[in-house]
Write an enzyme that holds these catalytic residues in place. Structure first.
Site, mmCIF file in Angstrom:
data_model
loop_
_atom_site.group_PDB
_atom_site.id
_atom_site.type_symbol
_atom_site.label_atom_id
_atom_site.label_comp_id
_atom_site.label_asym_id
_atom_site.label_seq_id
_atom_site.Cartn_x
_atom_site.Cartn_y
_atom_site.Cartn_z
ATOM 1 N N GLU A 262 1.318 -1.225 0.114
ATOM 2 C CA GLU A 262 0.019 -0.106 0.583
ATOM 3 C C GLU A 262 1.224 1.615 -0.279
ATOM 4 O OE1 GLU A 262 -3.666 -1.676 0.245
ATOM 5 O OE2 GLU A 262 -3.058 0.438 -0.422
ATOM 6 N N ARG A 266 0.742 3.654 -3.028
ATOM 7 C CA ARG A 266 0.031 5.504 -2.920
ATOM 8 C C ARG A 266 0.674 6.358 -2.964
ATOM 9 N NH1 ARG A 266 -5.351 3.553 0.396
ATOM 10 N NH2 ARG A 266 -5.539 1.527 0.285
ATOM 11 N N ASP A 395 -4.519 -9.753 -8.167
ATOM 12 C CA ASP A 395 -5.409 -9.016 -9.064
ATOM 13 C C ASP A 395 -4.376 -8.232 -9.784
ATOM 14 O OD1 ASP A 395 -4.312 -7.456 -6.608
ATOM 15 O OD2 ASP A 395 -6.696 -6.591 -6.271
ATOM 16 N N GLU A 531 -12.582 -0.487 -9.605
ATOM 17 C CA GLU A 531 -12.360 -0.914 -10.704
ATOM 18 C C GLU A 531 -13.231 -1.123 -12.136
ATOM 19 O OE1 GLU A 531 -10.481 -1.907 -6.897
ATOM 20 O OE2 GLU A 531 -12.800 -1.835 -7.534
ATOM 21 N N THR A 617 -1.781 0.536 -10.610
ATOM 22 C CA THR A 617 -2.771 0.164 -9.931
ATOM 23 C C THR A 617 -3.739 0.628 -8.934
ATOM 24 O OG1 THR A 617 -3.776 -1.984 -9.201
ATOM 25 C CG2 THR A 617 -1.818 -0.720 -7.595
#
Length: 634
Positions: A262, A266, A395, A531, A617
């Protein structure tokens, strides 16, 4: 009604009849029937119990992975969750055969040999050994108090990427401006009630922090949202974010455990995107500052990083709920774009070497059915629980294989080969069609595919569509685009079959009447995920079929109607309710991803063109490279 004879216990664990006489014929017949039923149940349990336990384990894993609190409907701090067997990588709990690793094949306990990889890594790192601190980057760094801000001058406006629109269609302009207004509503209330905190609680009017950020307030929303502000042309808001990052953002005082994944997508991704868009040196310096904090997590026998790192001590471990102490595929497999770009802009090879080593491991490890499992042990290089998913836990690994190829001007042929090989396996085993004709991608478990699709997996429609733009063979191009369109259509159906026109966390395909609908309460939530609209965006850019803009506009209206509150936007507890309760969390990725993709759908194709950019992502755009860095480049 016949009665069984009375029984009493003997000295052992068995029981025997109280009467010394033998059973009657009827009693013996009835007892044999009972024993036969019992035997069937026992035999059946031997077959099904592992699957049931695995399902329970995965459901617990999935809930903790997304941080969902069933009672409160908000993201929880994993530090407060039950974490089993947390160990430091330096204190292995393995027996000599690696026996604590759960795997799904006969070679479960076989340790993959990584000697060649390690020796090659040492040779490549002769100038900058992995074990030592990386060389200090020669870019000027801004002190936390801002005293050296003048050292890092803001670039001239001519260095900025152009994000102006020339679309003269009044309807498109009006819709684009509506999304911008929603961004301002989300941002301004964050500034007002939670400035410097990680996220906003729009109903409570205060700060919120999920466990992925640890216990420190590090301005996650500021870093995550700043490139969206820039792309939308919100100059004053962007400048405020930029100045806070320059003057106040630092991980030096954060003595807490955080998620490597994360923080990378981010913070590192967000800062690198800002640098790419503006050429402002402060963003590059800050990105290096954050990335260097993550490097100790890679110090494992295989080089596959642990999931959690303490920002002060550098100690790392994996999630306690992860199978056999394993690392998560979607986490360690979602670092390549950011680390590759870091090497490209700094000249420091260590970042590229780290992700190259991960790829070397993944190339060597056995892949049953051609598929990558969700769990890999970072000490032994063997798979954990046999589970494959394009949703939670898997994913973005597949997304990054494709984008590593695309993002290097198609020069990374290794990523290309890995992507298309596994996509063929996914098509063979995991992509199914429901009774009503909806195409979906389910989770693959021990040779079976669950008739269920997660909202997280809805990115895959865009992934297949993006790959179609880079496939030269016309037949294969059309095939990939059709899969992307079919999967995106299914995700759209999951939206329009709810009362709110907002899709649930996951949806099943159990019958024609319930196709693409959530069957249990825990799956009926919406935590502002991007998504589905991400796939609308890519399909729009790939086809210019106007239905994707209409679907996006329907989502804009639904989110504005049901998620908007006086002081921001909130997730929903039940998308099937006409008046759903709110979860009181404005996710940082709502500003970074959901609103960005919705805005870009109504922009010119030249605004963050897919010919020039790839999105990480977290929807942070990174430039497509022509000069590709290599781990062994001198």
């Amino acid at each position: 009604m016949a009665q069984l004879p009375l029984y009493h216990s003997g000295g052992g664990k068995f029981q025997y009849p109280a009467s010394k006489k033998g059973f009657s014929f009827r009693d013996r017949h009835l007892l044999l029937v009972i024993l036969a039923v019992f035997a069937v149940i026992c035999i059946g349990s031997l077959y099904y119990a592992p699957e049931v336990m695995e399902q329970v384990s995965f459901d617990m894993t999935y809930r903790k992975f997304i941080g969902w609190d069933e009672e409160d409907g908000v993201l929880i701090n994993p530090d407060n969750a039950v974490m089993d067997d947390q160990v430091s990588p330096s204190k292995s709990s393995l027996d000599d055969n690696g026996g604590d690793v759960e795997t799904g094949n006969d070679n479960q306990n076989k340790v993959v040999e990584f000697e060649d990889v390690q020796n090659d890594d040492v040779r490549r790192n002769a100038a900058h050994p992995v074990e030592e601190d990386p060389p200090v980057n020669d870019e000027p760094v801004v002190d936390n108090d801002g005293s050296k801000e003048s050292v890092v001058e803001q670039p001239d406006s001519k260095d900025y990427v152009n994000v102006e629109n020339s679309d003269s269609d009044p309807t498109v302009t009006q819709r684009r401006e509506k999304v911008k207004e929603m961004m301002l509503h989300a941002w301004n209330n964050y500034v007002k009630f939670a400035w410097g905190q990680n996220e906003l609680r729009p109903i409570s009017r205060g700060g919120h922090s999920a466990g992925i950020f640890g216990q420190s307030a590090v301005g996650a929303t500021i870093v995550d949202a700043a490139d969206t502000l820039f792309i939308m042309g919100l100059h004053e808001e962007y400048k405020r974010a930029r100045d806070w990052i320059a003057d106040s953002f630092s991980f030096d005082a954060a003595a807490t455990d955080v998620s490597v994944f994360e923080i990378n997508i981010r913070f590192v991704g967000g800062l690198l995107s800002l640098y790419a868009l503006t050429k402002d040196q402060v963003f590059k310096a800050k990105a290096v500052h954050v990335a260097d904090k993550l490097l100790p997590a890679f110090n494992t026998p295989t080089g596959v990083p642990n999931a959690i790192i303490n920002l002060r001590t550098g100690s790392s471990h994996n999630w306690g709920w992860a199978s056999g102490g394993c690392s998560i595929l979607a986490e360690f497999g979602t670092l390549h774009l950011e680390f590759q770009y870091l090497t490209h802009i700094t000249g420091n090879l260590i970042y590229m070497q780290k992700v190259k080593r991960i790829r070397d491991v993944l190339k060597q490890v056995d892949k049953p059915d051609g598929l990558y499992g969700n769990y890999l042990n970072p000490r032994t290089g063997t798979w954990g629980m046999r589970h494959v998913s394009l949703g939670a836990l898997g994913d973005s690994f597949y997304e990054y294989l494709l984008k590593s190829w695309v993002g290097t001007s198609e020069k990374d042929t290794e990523a290309k080969e890995m992507y298309f090989e596994t996509v063929k396996a996914i098509e063979r085993t995991m992509i199914k069609k429901s009774a009503s004709g909806l195409v979906y991608v389910g989770n693959y478990r021990s040779g079976r595919v669950e008739p269920k699709m997660e909202h997280l997996a809805c990115f895959s429609g865009g992934m297949f569509a993006l790959s179609s733009l880079h496939i030269p063979d016309q037949e294969e191009k059309e095939h990939s685009l059709k899969i992307g369109a079919d999967l995106t259509n299914t995700c759209h159906e999951s939206y329009i079959r709810t009362a709110t026109h907002i899709g649930p966390e996951s949806f099943s395909f159990s019958s024609v009447s319930n196709d693409a609908m959530a069957l249990t309460g825990g799956n009926r939530v919406y935590i502002m995920r991007p998504e589905t609209v991400e796939s609308y965006f890519v399909l729009w850019r790939a086809t210019h079929d106007k239905k994707y803009r209409e679907w996006a506009w329907d989502a804009v209206q639904a989110i504005d109607k049901h998620c908007r509150v006086d002081n921001g936007f909130s997730g929903l507890r039940d998308v099937y309710s006409d008046n759903p309760a709110k979860d009181d969390v404005q996710q940082s990725f709502f500003l970074a991803e959901t609103l960005k993709y919705l805005y870009l759908i109504f922009c010119d194709d030249s605004v963050i063109s897919l010919d020039q950019w790839v999105f990480n992502t977290e929807a942070h755009p990174l430039p497509i490279l022509t000069d590709v860095p290599h781990a062994d480049k001198r």
